[in-house]
Motif scaffolding. Structure first.
Motif, PDB file in Angstrom:
ATOM      1  N   GLU A 120       8.584   0.157   8.004  1.00 29.03           N
ATOM      2  CA  GLU A 120       8.389   1.473   7.400  1.00 29.03           C
ATOM      3  C   GLU A 120       6.913   1.737   7.126  1.00 29.03           C
ATOM      4  O   GLU A 120       6.413   2.847   7.347  1.00 29.03           O
ATOM      5  CB  GLU A 120       9.168   1.571   6.091  1.00 29.03           C
ATOM      6  N   ALA A 121       6.231   0.719   6.631  1.00 29.09           N
ATOM      7  CA  ALA A 121       4.811   0.879   6.327  1.00 29.09           C
ATOM      8  C   ALA A 121       4.005   1.124   7.597  1.00 29.09           C
ATOM      9  O   ALA A 121       3.091   1.955   7.616  1.00 29.09           O
ATOM     10  CB  ALA A 121       4.290  -0.361   5.604  1.00 29.09           C
ATOM     11  N   ALA A 122       4.344   0.417   8.666  1.00 29.86           N
ATOM     12  CA  ALA A 122       3.611   0.566   9.923  1.00 29.86           C
ATOM     13  C   ALA A 122       3.842   1.930  10.556  1.00 29.86           C
ATOM     14  O   ALA A 122       2.948   2.488  11.213  1.00 29.86           O
ATOM     15  CB  ALA A 122       4.021  -0.541  10.895  1.00 29.86           C
ATOM     16  N   GLU A 123       5.037   2.498  10.354  1.00 28.37           N
ATOM     17  CA  GLU A 123       5.382   3.768  10.990  1.00 28.37           C
ATOM     18  C   GLU A 123       4.982   4.997  10.171  1.00 28.37           C
ATOM     19  O   GLU A 123       5.050   6.118  10.657  1.00 28.37           O
ATOM     20  CB  GLU A 123       6.894   3.809  11.250  1.00 28.37           C
ATOM     21  N   HIS A 124       4.526   4.794   8.944  1.00 31.12           N
ATOM     22  CA  HIS A 124       4.188   5.938   8.084  1.00 31.12           C
ATOM     23  C   HIS A 124       2.965   6.677   8.621  1.00 31.12           C
ATOM     24  O   HIS A 124       1.965   6.059   8.980  1.00 31.12           O
ATOM     25  CB  HIS A 124       3.902   5.460   6.665  1.00 31.12           C
ATOM     26  N   PRO A 125       3.022   8.022   8.680  1.00 25.72           N
ATOM     27  CA  PRO A 125       1.884   8.812   9.183  1.00 25.72           C
ATOM     28  C   PRO A 125       0.823   9.024   8.095  1.00 25.72           C
ATOM     29  O   PRO A 125       0.779  10.058   7.435  1.00 25.72           O
ATOM     30  CB  PRO A 125       2.545  10.134   9.585  1.00 25.72           C
ATOM     31  N   TYR A 126      -0.046   8.052   7.891  1.00 25.81           N
ATOM     32  CA  TYR A 126      -1.051   8.122   6.834  1.00 25.81           C
ATOM     33  C   TYR A 126      -2.139   9.142   7.173  1.00 25.81           C
ATOM     34  O   TYR A 126      -2.602   9.223   8.321  1.00 25.81           O
ATOM     35  CB  TYR A 126      -1.706   6.754   6.637  1.00 25.81           C
ATOM     36  N   SER A 127      -2.563   9.876   6.164  1.00 22.63           N
ATOM     37  CA  SER A 127      -3.743  10.724   6.308  1.00 22.63           C
ATOM     38  C   SER A 127      -4.986   9.863   6.092  1.00 22.63           C
ATOM     39  O   SER A 127      -4.896   8.718   5.619  1.00 22.63           O
ATOM     40  CB  SER A 127      -3.717  11.855   5.283  1.00 22.63           C
ATOM     41  N   GLY A 175       0.808  -1.207   0.000  1.00 21.02           N
ATOM     42  CA  GLY A 175       0.000   0.000   0.000  1.00 21.02           C
ATOM     43  C   GLY A 175       0.841   1.256   0.000  1.00 21.02           C
ATOM     44  O   GLY A 175       0.568   2.214  -0.742  1.00 21.02           O
ATOM     45  N   LEU A 176       1.886   1.288   0.827  1.00 20.62           N
ATOM     46  CA  LEU A 176       2.752   2.461   0.888  1.00 20.62           C
ATOM     47  C   LEU A 176       3.495   2.657  -0.424  1.00 20.62           C
ATOM     48  O   LEU A 176       3.651   3.787  -0.901  1.00 20.62           O
ATOM     49  CB  LEU A 176       3.740   2.322   2.048  1.00 20.62           C
ATOM     50  N   ALA A 177       3.934   1.567  -1.050  1.00 20.21           N
ATOM     51  CA  ALA A 177       4.649   1.671  -2.320  1.00 20.21           C
ATOM     52  C   ALA A 177       3.757   2.271  -3.399  1.00 20.21           C
ATOM     53  O   ALA A 177       4.186   3.147  -4.165  1.00 20.21           O
ATOM     54  CB  ALA A 177       5.148   0.287  -2.753  1.00 20.21           C
ATOM     55  N   PHE A 178       2.500   1.848  -3.468  1.00 20.23           N
ATOM     56  CA  PHE A 178       1.587   2.389  -4.474  1.00 20.23           C
ATOM     57  C   PHE A 178       1.194   3.823  -4.149  1.00 20.23           C
ATOM     58  O   PHE A 178       0.950   4.627  -5.052  1.00 20.23           O
ATOM     59  CB  PHE A 178       0.358   1.498  -4.612  1.00 20.23           C
ATOM     60  N   LEU A 179       1.135   4.149  -2.879  1.00 18.72           N
ATOM     61  CA  LEU A 179       0.849   5.520  -2.474  1.00 18.72           C
ATOM     62  C   LEU A 179       1.956   6.450  -2.954  1.00 18.72           C
ATOM     63  O   LEU A 179       1.697   7.535  -3.504  1.00 18.72           O
ATOM     64  CB  LEU A 179       0.724   5.580  -0.954  1.00 18.72           C
ATOM     65  N   ARG A 180       3.188   6.031  -2.778  1.00 23.80           N
ATOM     66  CA  ARG A 180       4.327   6.826  -3.244  1.00 23.80           C
ATOM     67  C   ARG A 180       4.346   6.933  -4.760  1.00 23.80           C
ATOM     68  O   ARG A 180       4.643   7.987  -5.318  1.00 23.80           O
ATOM     69  CB  ARG A 180       5.631   6.205  -2.741  1.00 23.80           C
ATOM     70  N   SER A 184      -8.833  -5.428  -3.815  1.00 26.09           N
ATOM     71  CA  SER A 184      -8.692  -6.311  -4.980  1.00 26.09           C
ATOM     72  C   SER A 184      -7.558  -7.315  -4.796  1.00 26.09           C
ATOM     73  O   SER A 184      -7.308  -8.138  -5.687  1.00 26.09           O
ATOM     74  CB  SER A 184      -8.446  -5.492  -6.249  1.00 26.09           C
ATOM     75  N   MET A 185      -6.864  -7.261  -3.653  1.00 25.32           N
ATOM     76  CA  MET A 185      -5.798  -8.208  -3.361  1.00 25.32           C
ATOM     77  C   MET A 185      -6.349  -9.363  -2.531  1.00 25.32           C
ATOM     78  O   MET A 185      -7.381  -9.232  -1.867  1.00 25.32           O
ATOM     79  CB  MET A 185      -4.666  -7.512  -2.610  1.00 25.32           C
ATOM     80  N   ILE A 186      -5.656 -10.473  -2.552  1.00 27.53           N
ATOM     81  CA  ILE A 186      -6.038 -11.632  -1.752  1.00 27.53           C
ATOM     82  C   ILE A 186      -4.963 -11.824  -0.700  1.00 27.53           C
ATOM     83  O   ILE A 186      -3.817 -12.175  -1.011  1.00 27.53           O
ATOM     84  CB  ILE A 186      -6.205 -12.873  -2.640  1.00 27.53           C
ATOM     85  N   MET A 213      -7.776   5.563   2.896  1.00 28.65           N
ATOM     86  CA  MET A 213      -8.870   5.166   2.011  1.00 28.65           C
ATOM     87  C   MET A 213      -8.328   4.623   0.695  1.00 28.65           C
ATOM     88  O   MET A 213      -8.830   3.632   0.166  1.00 28.65           O
ATOM     89  CB  MET A 213      -9.800   6.352   1.763  1.00 28.65           C
ATOM     90  N   PHE A 214      -7.289   5.288   0.167  1.00 27.92           N
ATOM     91  CA  PHE A 214      -6.674   4.841  -1.076  1.00 27.92           C
ATOM     92  C   PHE A 214      -6.098   3.436  -0.915  1.00 27.92           C
ATOM     93  O   PHE A 214      -6.307   2.557  -1.763  1.00 27.92           O
ATOM     94  CB  PHE A 214      -5.572   5.815  -1.493  1.00 27.92           C
ATOM     95  N   ILE A 215      -5.399   3.203   0.187  1.00 24.47           N
ATOM     96  CA  ILE A 215      -4.768   1.911   0.432  1.00 24.47           C
ATOM     97  C   ILE A 215      -5.819   0.823   0.638  1.00 24.47           C
ATOM     98  O   ILE A 215      -5.701  -0.292   0.121  1.00 24.47           O
ATOM     99  CB  ILE A 215      -3.820   2.001   1.640  1.00 24.47           C
ATOM    100  N   GLU A 216      -6.865   1.139   1.378  1.00 21.17           N
ATOM    101  CA  GLU A 216      -7.931   0.162   1.610  1.00 21.17           C
ATOM    102  C   GLU A 216      -8.630  -0.213   0.309  1.00 21.17           C
ATOM    103  O   GLU A 216      -8.972  -1.379   0.083  1.00 21.17           O
ATOM    104  CB  GLU A 216      -8.933   0.712   2.626  1.00 21.17           C
ATOM    105  N   ASP A 217      -8.822   0.778  -0.561  1.00 23.67           N
ATOM    106  CA  ASP A 217      -9.470   0.519  -1.839  1.00 23.67           C
ATOM    107  C   ASP A 217      -8.614  -0.409  -2.691  1.00 23.67           C
ATOM    108  O   ASP A 217      -9.127  -1.352  -3.309  1.00 23.67           O
ATOM    109  CB  ASP A 217      -9.727   1.833  -2.577  1.00 23.67           C
TER     110      ASP A 217
END
Length: 335
Positions: free
Chosen positions: A261-268, A242-247, A281-283, A273-277
């Motif tokens: 790194e992903a766990a420590e990122h300060p997500y807005s 999720g963080l990689a696609f966000l970047r 589609s992932m399994i 919402m973007f990551i959850e969306d």
């Protein structure tokens, strides 16, 4: 009995470069993975084409395909895919004609119609100042096939008589229709275009015309799968995706992040919402969860083959994920 037992299993790999690593290690991991999944009974191992992305080492799939094919014995190795607008068809024919001559009956040529990169990079690849358009794809594809068939004015040595199976790849309906009209096998990128999967496959089957290659449609679906022994661990190692696609969406691609790194990122809130969306589609999960969701995907798509793409930071986690999927499919393990 698992639905996975009904179809061949294959792999799409991007030679991911994780944070704290480098291209040499990533390519070594890809080679190790190819050997590993061959022992697990996987059918194909495809390499993607990406440019200008620090976290992906598969910028030259033809080179990497040759290396992986030489490091394995039975696995079909191919491109997932070569982005045809980026390359002169003659060069692609020469490269894959050579690969097919070196590794008879083990090379696949997957072709995509989108440049898959920015216009500046695409022009540098083609060394052309002209406008590059995916709409030129049918002409480029016809030219490419002509080199293998020996019908072009220029002879692409050693292509005539060495044509590998040609697949069309797609994430929308256009390539699906072209693949159907030409009677070619079709691979759909469910892993990043899930909303288009069923409509595209319907178009492929509706437009299919029997050819010298296929008498009936053959569709492969590529799914993003992250399996682990527990759902908790699967979600932990899936976090970096999720963080990689966000970047990437923000125009700042980098090395593939670690779970920490992903766990420590300060997500807005918007980023979450973007990551959850995207994750929808992932399994992701333990074997039971993965088995149920892949069975649903296969039932919905009526896919003839399943390709799995697993992007995680650790190669050990990546190999374990493919092991679990193979076990669900009842493949004999000889690693």
């Amino acid at each position: 009995m698992s639905r996975l037992r009904d179809v061949p299993l294959s792999v799409l790999d991007l030679a991911t470069i994780g944070s704290g690593s480098n291209a040499t290690a990533a390519l070594r991991d890809t080679t190790e993975l190819a050997r590993h999944v061959e022992g697990l009974g996987y059918h194909r191992f495809w390499l993607a084409e990406h440019h200008g992305m620090p976290g992906i080492a598969s910028s030259a799939p033809a080179v990497l395909i040759g290396h992986v094919a030489a490091a394995t014995a039975r696995l079909r190795v191919g491109s997932g895919g070569v982005m045809l607008p980026n390359h002169a068809p003659l060069v692609v024919a020469e490269q894959f004609g050579t690969l097919a001559a070196l590794h008879p009956d083990r090379i696949d040529l997957g072709i995509g119609r989108a440049p898959g990169t920015d216009q500046k990079t695409a022009r540098a690849l083609r060394r052309s100042t002209g406008t590059l358009s995916a709409e030129d794809f049918p002409q480029q594809l016809t030219e490419l096939m002509g080199y293998f068939d020996g019908t072009e004015a220029v002879t692409a040595v050693p292509s005539p008589g060495t044509r590998p199976p040609v697949w069309l790849l797609g994430s929308s309906g256009y390539s699906a229709q072209v693949a159907g009209l030409l009677g070619l096998p079709f691979a759909f990128a469910h892993h990043f275009s899930a909303e288009n999967t069923l409509p595209a496959l319907a178009l492929y089957r509706q437009n299919f015309r029997p050819s010298a290659v296929l008498s009936e449609p053959y569709a492969m679906v590529c799914a993003a799968v992250i399996a682990a022994d527990t759902t908790e661990h699967a979600r932990w190692i899936a976090g970096p995706s999720g963080l990689a696609f966000l970047r990437l969406r923000g125009g700042n691609p980098g090395l593939f992040p670690s779970p920490e790194e992903a766990a420590e990122h300060p997500y807005s809130d918007v980023e979450r919402m973007f990551i959850e969306d995207r994750a929808s589609s992932m399994i992701i999960g333990d074997p039971a969860t993965v088995d149920a969701e892949l069975a649903e995907l296969l039932d919905d798509t009526r896919a003839d083959e399943l390709m799995v793409s697993t992007m995680v930071h650790s190669n050990a986690d990546r190999m374990r994920s493919y092991e679990l999927v193979a076990e669900l499919a009842g493949r004999s393990v000889s690693v």
